[in-house]
Design an enzyme around this catalytic site. Structure first.
Site, PDB file in Angstrom:
ATOM      1  N   ASN A  19       2.045  -5.218  -3.125  1.00 50.44           N
ATOM      2  CA  ASN A  19       0.651  -5.527  -2.810  1.00 50.44           C
ATOM      3  C   ASN A  19      -0.120  -4.236  -2.540  1.00 50.44           C
ATOM      4  O   ASN A  19       0.373  -3.357  -1.822  1.00 50.44           O
ATOM      5  CB  ASN A  19       0.643  -6.411  -1.543  1.00 50.44           C
ATOM      6  CG  ASN A  19      -0.684  -7.084  -1.281  1.00 50.44           C
ATOM      7  OD1 ASN A  19      -1.221  -7.761  -2.153  1.00 50.44           O
ATOM      8  ND2 ASN A  19      -1.216  -6.911  -0.076  1.00 50.44           N
ATOM      9  N   ASP A  53     -12.425 -10.017  -0.434  1.00 49.64           N
ATOM     10  CA  ASP A  53     -13.681 -10.082   0.313  1.00 49.64           C
ATOM     11  C   ASP A  53     -14.660  -9.097  -0.317  1.00 49.64           C
ATOM     12  O   ASP A  53     -14.249  -8.081  -0.891  1.00 49.64           O
ATOM     13  CB  ASP A  53     -13.513  -9.859   1.829  1.00 49.64           C
ATOM     14  CG  ASP A  53     -12.776  -8.587   2.203  1.00 49.64           C
ATOM     15  OD1 ASP A  53     -12.675  -7.666   1.370  1.00 49.64           O
ATOM     16  OD2 ASP A  53     -12.294  -8.503   3.342  1.00 49.64           O
ATOM     17  N   GLU A  68      -6.382 -10.556  -1.060  1.00 47.54           N
ATOM     18  CA  GLU A  68      -7.149 -10.297   0.168  1.00 47.54           C
ATOM     19  C   GLU A  68      -8.646 -10.200  -0.143  1.00 47.54           C
ATOM     20  O   GLU A  68      -9.360  -9.368   0.433  1.00 47.54           O
ATOM     21  CB  GLU A  68      -6.659  -9.014   0.855  1.00 47.54           C
ATOM     22  CG  GLU A  68      -5.163  -9.012   1.146  1.00 47.54           C
ATOM     23  CD  GLU A  68      -4.679  -7.789   1.905  1.00 47.54           C
ATOM     24  OE1 GLU A  68      -5.512  -7.058   2.471  1.00 47.54           O
ATOM     25  OE2 GLU A  68      -3.454  -7.561   1.926  1.00 47.54           O
ATOM     26  N   GLU A 100       0.804  -1.231   0.000  1.00 41.20           N
ATOM     27  CA  GLU A 100       0.000   0.000   0.000  1.00 41.20           C
ATOM     28  C   GLU A 100       0.835   1.279   0.000  1.00 41.20           C
ATOM     29  O   GLU A 100       0.621   2.171   0.833  1.00 41.20           O
ATOM     30  CB  GLU A 100      -0.958  -0.015   1.207  1.00 41.20           C
ATOM     31  CG  GLU A 100      -1.878  -1.223   1.205  1.00 41.20           C
ATOM     32  CD  GLU A 100      -2.756  -1.329   2.441  1.00 41.20           C
ATOM     33  OE1 GLU A 100      -2.673  -0.449   3.313  1.00 41.20           O
ATOM     34  OE2 GLU A 100      -3.526  -2.299   2.526  1.00 41.20           O
ATOM     35  N   HIS A 151     -10.334  -5.915  -1.823  1.00 38.48           N
ATOM     36  CA  HIS A 151     -11.351  -5.659  -0.789  1.00 38.48           C
ATOM     37  C   HIS A 151     -12.436  -4.847  -1.493  1.00 38.48           C
ATOM     38  O   HIS A 151     -12.400  -3.618  -1.507  1.00 38.48           O
ATOM     39  CB  HIS A 151     -10.764  -4.854   0.370  1.00 38.48           C
ATOM     40  CG  HIS A 151      -9.772  -5.600   1.176  1.00 38.48           C
ATOM     41  ND1 HIS A 151     -10.106  -6.670   1.959  1.00 38.48           N
ATOM     42  CD2 HIS A 151      -8.436  -5.433   1.330  1.00 38.48           C
ATOM     43  CE1 HIS A 151      -9.034  -7.137   2.568  1.00 38.48           C
ATOM     44  NE2 HIS A 151      -8.004  -6.401   2.198  1.00 38.48           N
TER      45      HIS A 151
HETATM   46  O1  G3I Z   1      -5.154  -7.769  19.297  1.00 39.30           O
HETATM   47  C1  G3I Z   1      -5.607  -6.464  19.738  1.00 39.30           C
HETATM   48  C2  G3I Z   1      -6.368  -6.582  21.020  1.00 39.30           C
HETATM   49  O2  G3I Z   1      -5.528  -7.078  22.041  1.00 39.30           O
HETATM   50  C3  G3I Z   1      -6.932  -5.209  21.388  1.00 39.30           C
HETATM   51  O3  G3I Z   1      -7.739  -5.323  22.512  1.00 39.30           O
HETATM   52  C4  G3I Z   1      -7.749  -4.656  20.257  1.00 39.30           C
HETATM   53  C5  G3I Z   1      -8.261  -3.263  20.561  1.00 39.30           C
HETATM   54  O4  G3I Z   1      -8.247  -2.418  19.462  1.00 39.30           O
HETATM   55  O5  G3I Z   1      -6.950  -4.590  19.091  1.00 39.30           O
HETATM   56  C6  G3I Z   1      -6.470  -5.868  18.656  1.00 39.30           C
HETATM   57  O6  G3I Z   1      -5.676  -5.702  17.486  1.00 39.30           O
HETATM   58  C7  G3I Z   1      -6.390  -5.470  16.280  1.00 39.30           C
HETATM   59  C8  G3I Z   1      -5.918  -6.473  15.265  1.00 39.30           C
HETATM   60  O7  G3I Z   1      -6.534  -6.228  14.003  1.00 39.30           O
HETATM   61  C9  G3I Z   1      -6.227  -7.911  15.668  1.00 39.30           C
HETATM   62  O8  G3I Z   1      -7.587  -8.115  15.727  1.00 39.30           O
HETATM   63  C10 G3I Z   1      -6.111  -4.073  15.808  1.00 39.30           C
HETATM   64  O9  G3I Z   1      -6.671  -3.126  16.698  1.00 39.30           O
HETATM   65  C11 G3I Z   1      -6.689  -3.871  14.434  1.00 39.30           C
HETATM   66  O10 G3I Z   1      -6.280  -2.617  13.909  1.00 39.30           O
HETATM   67  C12 G3I Z   1      -6.199  -4.955  13.494  1.00 39.30           C
HETATM   68  O11 G3I Z   1      -6.818  -4.780  12.254  1.00 39.30           O
HETATM   69  C13 G3I Z   1      -6.207  -5.385  11.150  1.00 39.30           C
HETATM   70  C14 G3I Z   1      -5.927  -4.323  10.090  1.00 39.30           C
HETATM   71  O12 G3I Z   1      -5.382  -4.963   8.941  1.00 39.30           O
HETATM   72  C15 G3I Z   1      -4.935  -3.272  10.578  1.00 39.30           C
HETATM   73  O13 G3I Z   1      -3.702  -3.828  10.898  1.00 39.30           O
HETATM   74  C16 G3I Z   1      -7.157  -6.433  10.587  1.00 39.30           C
HETATM   75  O14 G3I Z   1      -7.311  -7.498  11.519  1.00 39.30           O
HETATM   76  C17 G3I Z   1      -6.605  -6.984   9.278  1.00 39.30           C
HETATM   77  O15 G3I Z   1      -7.545  -7.820   8.662  1.00 39.30           O
HETATM   78  C18 G3I Z   1      -6.287  -5.827   8.332  1.00 39.30           C
HETATM   79  O16 G3I Z   1      -5.747  -6.385   7.157  1.00 39.30           O
HETATM   80  C19 G3I Z   1      -5.379  -5.421   6.175  1.00 39.30           C
HETATM   81  C20 G3I Z   1      -4.160  -5.971   5.470  1.00 39.30           C
HETATM   82  O17 G3I Z   1      -3.131  -6.215   6.396  1.00 39.30           O
HETATM   83  C21 G3I Z   1      -3.693  -5.030   4.372  1.00 39.30           C
HETATM   84  N1  G3I Z   1      -4.759  -4.719   3.472  1.00 39.30           N
HETATM   85  C22 G3I Z   1      -5.968  -4.215   4.077  1.00 39.30           C
HETATM   86  C23 G3I Z   1      -6.484  -5.181   5.141  1.00 39.30           C
HETATM   87  C24 G3I Z   1      -7.775  -4.697   5.724  1.00 39.30           C
HETATM   88  O18 G3I Z   1      -7.598  -3.492   6.420  1.00 39.30           O
END
Ligand code: G3I
Length: 446
Positions: free
Chosen positions: A211, A280, A278, A170, A248
């Site tokens: 990516n 969806d 990715e 990105e 997405h």
């Molecule tokens: O694990 C913590 C937890 O301990 C805490 O209580 C909670 C509170 O906010 O956060 C949790 O972490 C989260 C994590 O996902 C695991 O669930 C983060 O806040 C959250 O920001 C994170 O989101 C991820 C996002 O990327 C940002 O990193 C999504 O799961 C993930 O699916 C998403 O994937 C991205 C790809 O990497 C790149 N392309 C876009 C895609 C969708 O945004």
């Protein structure tokens, strides 16, 4: 003789692929008797098997925190043959403090994948999001050095275990052809090129991908900007092997575009593989899923599709119910549409071979172990036409192979393997007598 399993007939080839994927999914028991299990289960009944029939993979993002959920691992083990750690390899996860690497959760995903015969996409080495605080405080040469050190630290840990890395994720802005304004970008325009060069040196066997999201439509300025960069890289010999299209879809600026196939074709024409990384779609419309998968199948260098999560509640946007399985783990209409699209893949649309010559590398990936046997995955890179020679110690013998045409010479203790219609990813079960040492292996282009 293992070579007897081989046949050029389509039926037997499909059966062998199925047996191989089943073996990869279920470990030794299946690996030892691939044909028997293949006969019990017709071809193309899971996404991974159906994709493998056209030489492609079908993957999903998985989450280390869910590996204790049997329903989750059952679906993943059965349906997918590639996995992407959803969050476990971002910089904040793997280098939370400068120079201190933490691989606990990423290792859980990779170990699960290896045990279950899945390949892994590494995601992601440099991404503006998911940065730890220490990195955000750096700039200039110090930041550039930290970026290099991060790539080297993570890739060294996973050397030989990753099919493809999202080296840079990105890096372009939405709605224009400009680079995204990030701390990485502020170190100079050449940061992406520098990342790819560092990555190639760190693990020459891994495919290196750029990516991004919202680059599906050929006419969008962002797509054109990424295309221009990849064209520049390939023309100057900057090492890049693949471009990942996140897909997405339907999130505001990113609807499913009718010209996605054109985009895939145009990038592939630059000499890189393309992958949907990715996928969806809100509501999971069957027609959209089938169209996207059909676009990949229509492009010979589109080597695989990954959906971003297993069941709807596992999704980062779970409220959109965008995936192939519902919260009960039941298959949704989109699942059937995708499976049908994969099974209808046009013969000959399989990923195009690279010309003979050059060099190749065979990398060993230790798999499941038992008291008298162990599984070994092998990944061949660098050429599509190869002969791998594997020499075992005198106390070992080959009892099964999958995804490869193989001949076992028990007199010389040598396995000779050639492509089996499944790309460069194959495996072998080795019987040992208390000495599970790895064999020596060499590869030559054929
Ligand atoms: O694990 C913590 C937890 O301990 C805490 O209580 C909670 C509170 O906010 O956060 C949790 O972490 C989260 C994590 O996902 C695991 O669930 C983060 O806040 C959250 O920001 C994170 O989101 C991820 C996002 O990327 C940002 O990193 C999504 O799961 C993930 O699916 C998403 O994937 C991205 C790809 O990497 C790149 N392309 C876009 C895609 C969708 O945004």
């Amino acid at each position: 003789m293992i070579g007897r399993l081989l046949s050029s007939s389509r039926v037997i080839r499909r059966t062998l692929v199925l047996g191989a994927v089943a073996a990869l999914s279920m470990g030794l028991a299946m690996a030892e008797i691939p044909r028997a299990n293949a006969a019990a289960d017709p071809p193309g009944t899971t996404l991974g098997v159906a994709a493998a029939l056209s030489g492609r993979y079908f993957g999903t993002a998985i989450n280390a925190s869910k590996l204790g959920d049997t329903a989750y691992t059952t679906i993943t083990g059965r349906e997918f043959d590639m996995v992407t750690p959803e969050n476990e390899m971002t910089i904040d996860a793997t280098e939370p403090w400068q120079g201190q690497f933490v691989f606990t959760n990423a290792d859980r995903v990779v170990d699960w994948a290896v045990r279950n015969g899945k390949r892994v996409r590494g995601h992601a080495l440099l991404w503006h999001s998911g940065q730890p605080q220490w990195l955000l405080t750096l700039s200039g040469a110090a930041l550039r050095q930290a970026m290099t050190d991060h790539i080297n630290g993570v890739m060294a840990h996973y050397k030989g275990k990753i099919y493809a890395w999202d080296v840079v994720n990105e890096a372009f802005a939405d709605g224009s052809g400009a680079r995204r304004n990030s701390n990485f970008q502020r170190t100079g325009d050449d940061w992406i090129e520098a990342a790819f060069r560092t990555a190639r040196a760190a693990d020459p066997a891994a495919k290196l991908c750029y990516n991004d999201y919202a680059i599906e439509s050929w006419t969008s300025a962002k797509t054109q900007a990424v295309y221009t960069m990849v064209k520049d890289f390939t023309s100057r010999g900057v090492p890049i092997d693949c471009v990942g299209f996140q897909a997405h879809l339907s999130s505001g600026s990113d609807p499913y575009p009718g010209d996605f196939r054109t985009t895939l074709q145009n990038f592939a024409a630059l000499g890189v593989d393309v992958q949907i990384t990715e996928l969806d779609v809100p509501g999971a419309p069957a027609a959209t899923y089938a169209a996207v998968v059909g676009d990949c199948l229509a492009v010979s260098r589109c080597t695989g599709v990954t959906v971003w999560g297993v069941r709807d509640p596992d999704s980062w946007r779970s409220g959109d119910t965008p995936l192939l399985f519902d919260g009960d783990g039941d298959k949704k209409p989109a699942y059937t549409a995708v499976l049908n699209a994969l099974n209808a893949a046009v013969p000959g649309a399989s990923p195009s071979p690279t010309p003979p010559g050059g060099s190749c590398t065979a990398t060993l990936l230790p798999g499941a172990k038992w008291p008298a046997r162990y599984n070994l995955g092998v990944t061949v890179t660098g050429s599509d036409h190869w002969v791998v020679t594997m020499t075992l110690s005198r106390t070992q013998s080959v009892v099964a192979t999958w995804n490869v045409r193989a001949r076992w010479d028990s007199a010389r203790n040598v396995l000779t393997a050639r492509p089996g219609g499944h790309g460069g990813s194959w495996g072998v079960t080795i019987k040992h007598h208390g000495r599970p040492a790895l064999p020596t292996v060499s590869c030559r282009p054929a």
